[in-house]
Every structure is written in C-alpha cells, then in structure tokens.
Design a protein around this motif. Structure first.
Motif, PDB file in Angstrom:
ATOM      1  N   ALA A 143       0.833  -1.193   0.000  1.00 55.49           N
ATOM      2  CA  ALA A 143       0.000   0.000   0.000  1.00 55.49           C
ATOM      3  C   ALA A 143       0.873   1.251   0.000  1.00 55.49           C
ATOM      4  CB  ALA A 143      -0.921  -0.003   1.216  1.00 55.49           C
ATOM      5  N   ALA A 144       0.481   2.264  -0.791  1.00 55.82           N
ATOM      6  CA  ALA A 144       1.252   3.505  -0.889  1.00 55.82           C
ATOM      7  C   ALA A 144       1.267   4.224   0.458  1.00 55.82           C
ATOM      8  CB  ALA A 144       0.645   4.406  -1.962  1.00 55.82           C
ATOM      9  N   ASP A 145       2.471   4.668   0.915  1.00 53.12           N
ATOM     10  CA  ASP A 145       2.639   5.400   2.164  1.00 53.12           C
ATOM     11  C   ASP A 145       2.947   6.853   1.816  1.00 53.12           C
ATOM     12  OD1 ASP A 145       3.151   6.385   4.631  1.00 53.12           O
ATOM     13  OD2 ASP A 145       4.732   4.961   5.154  1.00 53.12           O
ATOM     14  N   LEU A 146       1.964   7.742   2.029  1.00 53.60           N
ATOM     15  CA  LEU A 146       2.102   9.159   1.677  1.00 53.60           C
ATOM     16  C   LEU A 146       2.180  10.038   2.916  1.00 53.60           C
ATOM     17  CD1 LEU A 146      -0.607   9.224  -1.144  1.00 53.60           C
ATOM     18  CD2 LEU A 146       1.850   8.936  -1.415  1.00 53.60           C
ATOM     19  N   SER A 147       2.428   9.415   4.096  1.00 57.35           N
ATOM     20  CA  SER A 147       2.380  10.189   5.338  1.00 57.35           C
ATOM     21  C   SER A 147       3.521  11.190   5.452  1.00 57.35           C
ATOM     22  CB  SER A 147       2.418   9.226   6.535  1.00 57.35           C
ATOM     23  OG  SER A 147       3.619   8.453   6.494  1.00 57.35           O
ATOM     24  N   GLY A 148       4.658  10.941   4.805  1.00 55.67           N
ATOM     25  CA  GLY A 148       5.809  11.834   4.938  1.00 55.67           C
ATOM     26  C   GLY A 148       5.827  12.967   3.933  1.00 55.67           C
ATOM     27  N   CYS A 149       4.763  13.161   3.171  1.00 51.01           N
ATOM     28  CA  CYS A 149       4.720  14.180   2.120  1.00 51.01           C
ATOM     29  C   CYS A 149       4.111  15.458   2.681  1.00 51.01           C
ATOM     30  CB  CYS A 149       3.922  13.676   0.927  1.00 51.01           C
ATOM     31  SG  CYS A 149       4.534  12.113   0.263  1.00 51.01           S
ATOM     32  N   ASP A 150       4.967  16.486   2.892  1.00 53.54           N
ATOM     33  CA  ASP A 150       4.478  17.741   3.482  1.00 53.54           C
ATOM     34  C   ASP A 150       3.497  18.443   2.560  1.00 53.54           C
ATOM     35  OD1 ASP A 150       6.008  17.317   5.706  1.00 53.54           O
ATOM     36  OD2 ASP A 150       7.717  18.487   4.973  1.00 53.54           O
ATOM     37  N   ALA A 151       3.723  18.382   1.254  1.00 50.72           N
ATOM     38  CA  ALA A 151       2.820  19.052   0.328  1.00 50.72           C
ATOM     39  C   ALA A 151       1.419  18.467   0.417  1.00 50.72           C
ATOM     40  CB  ALA A 151       3.346  18.921  -1.097  1.00 50.72           C
TER      41      ALA A 151
END
Length: 883
Positions: A143-151
């Motif tokens: 599963a894609a982990d997008l938690s570290g993307c500030d934008a």
C-alpha cells in the motif's frame, strides 16, 4: 515540479533519445521491452541525486558496454519560480552544467551546479512526494505510504478546514515546531528512546563520580583494616611465644619414652632373627627326613610301574603283528580291484571309441549332404546373377522409358489436335503423292491424314497443291520429334526395340531378382550357423577321425551295428562304475588297515619309551638315595631333626617374652605422643613465623598508605559526586520535559492526521468508484495507507487482494494525492508498465480515472502495451524506438 524535456545519450543501450513532455495531462510513452523506458526514470534520479564523479554501483551500471564513452543525461525542469536545463556526463570526462532560465538567467558548472539544483529542489519540491508518486514494475505491491509528504499534508489541512482558522501556512509551522521538538528530543535520546548526548554524558559523569567515591572509600577502609590487623598480630605473637615453651617440654618427655621403646624393639629384632635361624635349621632337617622317606616310597612305585609297562608292551607287540597281517591282505585286495578297474576302463574306452566312429560317420554324411545342397543353390544363384548381369535395363532407366513414352503419347495427342486434317475422296481410280508417300485410291475410295508440317499433294497430270499448317502445329511436331528421339535413346540404352519389349524385359528382370532373393534366403538359412568353408573344415576333421574303410570292415560284423555298439557302451560303462566303487571300497579298507597299523606301531613305541624312562628314573632315584645315605644315615638324620626342633622352640619363647615387654610400654601410644609433640612444635613455630611476617607486611603497608593521601582523594571524589548529581538532576529535568513534549506533540500530530485522512479517503473513493462501482469504500490509516477495501458489502484486507486490484488501488491512491496537492506543489506521477494484471473492463474504467485527473499536473505512463491506455482520451502518445 514539471518535466519538460529529457535527453539520454550513451545511457546503457540507448545511443541517443530526446523526448519533450507536455506541461500537463497524461502522456503515454510506449516501446518494446528493453527499449529503455524504465531507464528514463532511473536516469532522472541519477541526474538529480548523484554527482558526475560518483563511483556508486548504480552509477557504474549505466555505463554503455558497446562504446568507451560516458553516459549523458539532460533534463529541462520547472519547479516553483525556477525553470532550468540541467546536464551531467558520468564515467568518462565527467562534467555538470546548469542553465537557469527563470526567474533570472544563471549558468553554473561542477559541484556548484549540483548543489544549486539540490537547493532549488529542496526549496520548491516535496522530494518525498516525488518518490511516493511512482508505480514501478520493480517495486513490491504494498500500500502507498504518503504520510511523509508535506505538500500533501498541507493540502489535506486545507481540505480539512485548517486554512480558514489560520491564514498562515499552518502545516509548515506545525512541521517546523515538530522538527524543533524532535531536535530537542534528539539532544537527549536516540530515535529508539535510549539516552544520548547531554543526558547520556550526565548519567555517565554521575556514574563515574559514584564509582570514584566508592573506590576512595574502599581505599580508606583498607587503611583502617591494616591498623586493626597490626594490633591483632602483635597480641597473637605474644600468645604464641607461651604456647611454644609448653610444646618444647612436651616434646622432650615424648622423646625419652620413644628412646626406651626403641631399645626394646632392637632386642626383639635380634631375638626374632635367632628364632628365624633356628626355624630354618629345623625346617631343613625335617625336609631332608621327609625327602628320604619319599625316595624310598618312590622306588617301590617305580618298580610296580615297570612291571605293568612290561606287560602292556608285550600285548602291544602282539597287536602290531596282527595289524601288519591285516594290512598285507588289504593291500592285495586293493591291487586286485585296481587291475579290475583298469580292465573295465579299457573295455569302456573301446566301446566309446566304436560309438564315436559311428557318430562321426553320421556327422560326415549329414555335413556332406548339407554342402551338396549349398553348392547346388550357389550354382543356381550364379546362373541367375549371370543372366541378370547381362541386362542393361535398370529401375531408373525403366522409369525414364515409361516417363518418355507417356510424354510421347501426350505430344502425339497434341500434334493430332494441332495438325491440319486432309481427306481425299477419289471419283475415279487415281494415284496421289502426299509428301514422300504415294497413295493409290480406287473410285469411291477415301484417304485421310493429319498434316503437322508443310506437305505437297500431287495428282499426276491433274493438280499439285501445298498444305502449310499453322505455326503451333509445327512447334508441336518438333516437340513430338524431340521426345520421340529421347524415347528411342532410352530404348537403345536398354537394348530393346520398343516399349513392349522393354516391359517384357523388365518383367523378366523382376522375376530374376525375386529368384535371386529366394535362393539367397535358402543359402542364408543353410549357412545361418556355419559358412560353407566352416562346414568343409568340420567335414575334413570328421573324415580325418574316421578309420580307413578296409580296417573298418575287418572288425566283427556285429560291431558295425549301432544298437549293439551303444548297448556295449552302456554295459561297459556300468561295469566300469561298479569297478570304481569296488576299487574305492578296497582302497578305503587298505587305508584303514594302514592307519590301524600306524596307531599300533605308535602305541608300541610309546610303551617301550615309557618303560625305558621308568627304568632310567628308577636307577636315578636309587643312585641319589645311596649318595644321601653315604653322607648321613637314616637314624642320624632323624636324631638331628629332633635336636633342631628343641632349639627352635627355645628361640620362639624368647621372642614371645620380649614382645610382651614391648607391648607393656605401648609403642603406638608413645609414637603418637611423639608425633603430636613434634607437630605441635612445628605448628607453633610456623604460626610464630607467619604472624611475624604478616606484622612486617602490615607495618610496611601503613608506611606506604601514609604517603598516598587517600583521605584527600576521598574528599575530592565526594565533592565531584555532589556536582555530578546536581548536573544529572538538571539535565534529567530537561530530558524528561523534551520527552514529554514529544509524546504530547506526537499524539496531537496523530490526531491532526486523522482529521485529514477523511479528505484523502474521500478522493480515493471518488476515483475508485469509477473503477469498482458505487459500493466501493476503503479504510485508510493515519499514514494514508489503504488497509481494507469494501465492495458490495464485503470487506477484504489490502494484503489479501489480487495483484490486479492492488495495482489499481495503488494508482488510484497516487492519482488522488496528485489531485489534492496544490498546483504549486504538484510533481509528476510516474507509472511504469502497470495494469498488466487488469482485465479489459477495468482498463476502460482506469482510462476514465486518468481522464478525470488530467488537469494541470503531469501523469507519465511508461508501457510496452500502449493498447492498455487506448481509452484515455486526453492522453498524448510518444512511441520509442531502439537506438
């Protein structure tokens, strides 16, 4: 961030490639396998992250193997207010070039250019989002982990309503605060919560100070212990001096008692020696007397034994004579049996030779008949082969004749069809010349023929005409003539006149070949076991064994009968077997008689030897007894034995008296008392010396301790411990405070993430329903990872989904993130050779998803199957070719 142009030169297997990308929408880059689609993403990462002189493995792997040149990558990128052209060459003559086109023009090279690009990207691009917005064929289907993307976090904050409460970029402020808190936490703790930095140093200082205080206190305790030991040792030495005097007195008393016991033991030893000597003399005289009596008894026994052996020896001599007579009779019977066996053997050999002669005669007749049949069939085969050899016709030539005849027939038919036909009807008797042929016709007669060549027709004195057929008829006639000549040549080679004769000859040839094969088969059957030469050799050998005809007929006429010869052989063989058995029986009897004779001879010799030995032993014993009596008579020996017995008894009585006297003095108790006294003196002496040595050592230690200043070091260590403890408490308060603040902010951040999970889940569900239907729902955790999918009321964990469903959800999640991110924060979504597990219906639905997000952002699709994305109406297609 947008990618406008990408140029690869000498990159892996790519010689040169220049691609321009549209600024927004979906672009499908297609090409065959190994054309270098995935290499474009890899090249862009190397351009942005690795220096031109890097020796990392991923940089070395892109060097082309077909030429000694460096790999080059050029890209035109826009990020925030910046637009720049960035080029690097790796491996050979490495170089880096940067041209900034906006907001103001700049040109940089080398590491300065590399650092400038890194700074622009760090300022304007969320690099974590750039890495997360990829679906690569080499990546696992997690599963894609997008938690570290500030934008994306800022976009979700806005979508969740935070922007209305705080016009400032609150997400950035929160991130900065969390970073400051994390930085403060890392001053005291590692990422796993273990002490480090100031907190670890303070703890270590306090621990070292406490260890130093403990060491100094132990040193002072050592001084106190030495003073105490000095006093105790002084007292012990005084007490041991008194114990030493008492032990010396006890030792003197025990020594005197031991000397008395030693004198008595010496007297006892002398008496014991005298008693042993008397016993030895008595034993010797008693032994001599016993030996004298035993010699007399042994002489009587030897005389009786000699008488018995003489009787047994006489009986053995009689048995030996009888056994010798039996042996002679058995040998004579065995010799007679051997002579009978020899005679029967000769009779059997004679009968066997006669039977063998009959068998050889039969074998010779059979071999002669077989050889005659072989020779007869061989002559027949030679005759057939000779006739067959005279024929020049072969299968190939016959096939050529048949083929030529067929061609002639077809050519003749063609000539007949193409020729002009002339029909003459005579009204009166006349003679007509047609070409070279003269035809005589009666009145009313008819003649007709086909004309294939120019031919003249003459009626003498009446008319002359010339018939010329068409050119095709002439050509057909020429072909007929040609094939007729070919047929004639083939018939000439076969030695026949026409086709019928050729067929007759071929039939005869086939019959001859069949006959040859039949005769060869018979010959092979006759010679399957032996060749003709082998049979002749065997016949010669058999004939050589046969006697001359005259000698054969000179024998008894009855011997020529095979039945009589075989009956004689049977009888002779039976008689021979009976003679063998008789001979064997008599041989065994003779052997048994021989063994009996040998046993009796051995028994007689053994008895004679025993008799001789007994006589010799009797003589020796008699002689020895006479010698002993000459030295001392039997009466004198008996008197001497009595005198020695009395002397031995007196000596033993003296030993008993001295032993009783020694027992009254208790020698064991005296020895034990002496040993105790000596041991006590040794123990007291050792204790006195040990105490004196220990006292000297303690005195020396006290002198050394007085020069070390141990008390001063203890005071200094206690002062350092107080300072270290104060510093430990101060740092501990700050470390615990940072730890508590981080924990509280972590819970606050998780709560905030839960607020913007809903906008992300909503966008995923909006796009996912295009693919999966209106019943599509997902569960998303705080890290923005899809945990479960619900479809038609059935909830399935993400890890349990099929490969195609995981791939589709991964693309939907990344497109949802791209749709939520602000325009200035967007990055290209890269999809590398995906949807390979997707059916045709889902492919159409995924095309609708791509069209739905084809706004201002870039979606770059790399595929070897462009037909998968044929339904994406807004897509811009670029086809790659090798090179």
């Amino acid at each position: 961030m947008k990618l406008h142009r990408l140029v690869l030169t000498n990159y892996r297997g790519i010689t040169h490639r220049d691609i321009e990308f549209p600024e927004h929408g979906v672009v499908v880059v297609s090409g065959a396998n190994e054309v270098g689609k995935s290499s474009m993403v890899e090249a862009l990462d190397l351009l942005l992250e690795s220096k031109d002189r890097s020796t990392k493995k991923d940089v070395k792997q892109v060097k082309p193997t077909h030429a000694d040149v460096g790999a080059e990558v050029t890209a035109e990128i826009s990020a925030g207010p910046y637009r720049f052209v960035y080029r690097k060459r790796f491996h050979k003559k490495p170089e880096t070039e940067l041209t900034v086109l906006a907001p103001k023009r700049e040109q940089l090279t080398g590491d300065e250019a590399h650092e400038r690009v890194r700074a622009m990207l760090a300022e304007t691009v969320d690099l974590d989002l750039w890495q997360a917005q990829r679906v690569l064929q080499s990546a696992p289907m997690t599963a894609a982990d997008l938690s570290g993307c500030d934008a994306l976090s800022r976009a979700l904050d806005v979508a969740a309503g935070d922007a209305a409460d705080d016009p400032a970029p609150g997400g950035a402020v929160d991130t900065l605060l969390i970073d400051r808190i994390e930085e403060e936490f890392r001053r005291y703790f590692t990422a796993t919560g273990r002490p480090t930095g100031e907190w670890s140093a303070a703890t270590a200082r306090l621990r070292d100070a406490e260890q130093q205080v403990a060491q100094c206190a132990a040193a002072m305790a050592e001084v106190d212990d030495a003073v105490r030991r000095h006093a105790v040792l002084t007292t012990d030495i005084a007490r041991i001096a008194g114990e030493s005097s008492a032990a010396a007195t006890q030792l003197a008393t025990a020594t005197r008692a031991a000397e008395d016991v030693a004198k008595l033991r010496a007297d006892l030893d002398q008496a014991t020696l005298r008693a042993q000597a008397a016993d030895t003399a008595h034993t010797a005289s008693q032994t001599a007397l016993t030996e004298r009596r035993r010699s007399r008894a042994e002489i009587d026994e030897r005389n009786a034994a000699i008488t018995r052996l003489q009787a047994e020896s006489a009986a053995a001599a009689d048995d030996l004579e009888t056994a010798a007579e039996v042996k002679i009779a058995a040998d004579e019977a065995a010799e007679a049996a051997r002579e009978a066996l020899t005679a029967s053997q000769q009779r059997a050999d004679t009968a066997r030779a006669a039977v063998q002669r009959l068998a050889d005669r039969e074998e010779a007749d059979r071999l002669a008949a077989r050889l005659a049949a072989i020779e007869r069939h061989q002559r027949e085969l030679d005759a057939l082969s000779a006739e067959l050899a005279t024929m020049t016709l072969t299968d190939k030539l016959m096939a050529a004749i048949e083929q030529a005849a067929a061609i002639v027939d077809r050519a003749a038919a063609a000539v007949e069809n193409a020729s002009a036909h002339v029909e003459l009807v005579a009204t009166t008797d006349l003679e007509v010349t047609v070409g070279d042929t003269t035809v005589t016709l009666d009145a009313g007669g008819r003649w007709e023929a086909g004309i294939s060549a120019a031919t003249g027709v003459d009626v003498a004195g009446v008319l002359s005409l010339r018939i010329t057929p068409a050119a095709s008829a002439a050509a057909t006639q020429e072909k007929l003539d040609l094939v007729t000549a070919t047929l004639a040549e083939a018939l000439q080679q076969a030695g026949v006149d026409d086709l019928v004769a050729a067929r007759t000859l071929d039939l005869r040839r086939q019959e001859l070949r069949a006959a040859c094969q039949q005769v060869r088969a018979v010959l092979e059957a006759l010679t399957v076991d032996d060749s003709a030469d082998d049979l002749r050799t065997r016949l010669a050998a058999v004939q050589q064994r046969l006697p001359a005809e005259d000698g054969l007929f000179d024998a008894d006429p009855a011997a020529l009968e095979p039945a009589a010869q075989r009956l004689e052989l049977l009888e002779a063989t039976a008689a021979h077997q009976e003679a063998i058995r008789d001979c064997e029986t008599h041989r065994k009897v003779a052997e048994q008689a021989g063994r009996l004779l040998a046993e009796r001879e051995l028994n007689a010799a053994r008895l004679a030897q025993k008799l001789q030995s007994a006589q010799q032993e009797l003589a020796a014993i008699t002689e020895r007894l006479a010698e002993q009596r000459a030295l001392l008579a039997d009466d004198q020996l008996a008197l001497k034995a009595e005198t020695d017995a009395e002397a031995a008894a007196k000596a033993r009585a003296t030993v008993v008296q001295l032993s009783e006297e020694l027992a009254r003095h208790q020698p064991e108790a005296v020895a034990a008392a002496l040993a105790d006294a000596e041991r006590s003196v040794a123990v007291v002496t050792a204790r006195r010396e040990e105490a004196a040595e220990a006292l000297r050592e303690v005195a020396a230690q006290l002198k050394v301790f007085g020069t070390e200043g141990r008390k001063g070091r203890l005071d200094a260590a206690e002062t350092e411990r107080e300072h270290a403890q104060a510093e430990f408490i101060r740092v501990q308060r700050r470390a615990r405070a940072a730890q508590l603040l981080r924990s509280v902010m972590g819970r606050h951040r998780d709560a905030m993430r839960q607020r913007y999970v809903d906008p992300f889940r909503g966008e995923v569900e909006r796009l996912g329903r295009i693919v999966f239907g209106e019943s599509f729902e997902v569960d998303v955790d705080s890290a923005l990872r899809i945990e479960h999918r619900t479809l038609g009321g059935r909830t399935v964990p993400y890890e349990s989904l099929s490969g195609g469903a995981k791939e589709q959800l991964g693309i939907v999640a990344r497109l949802a993130g791209a749709a939520l991110v602000a325009k200035e924060d967007s990055v290209p979504v890269v999809i590398d050779d995906a949807l390979g597990f997707t059916d045709a219906g889902r492919l159409t639905k995924m095309a609708e998803v791509f069209d739905a997000v084809a706004g201002d952002g870039q979606v770059i699709i790399l595929t070897c199957s462009p037909q998968r994305y044929a339904d994406v109406r807004s897509a811009h297609h670029i086809e790659l070719v090798a090179g």
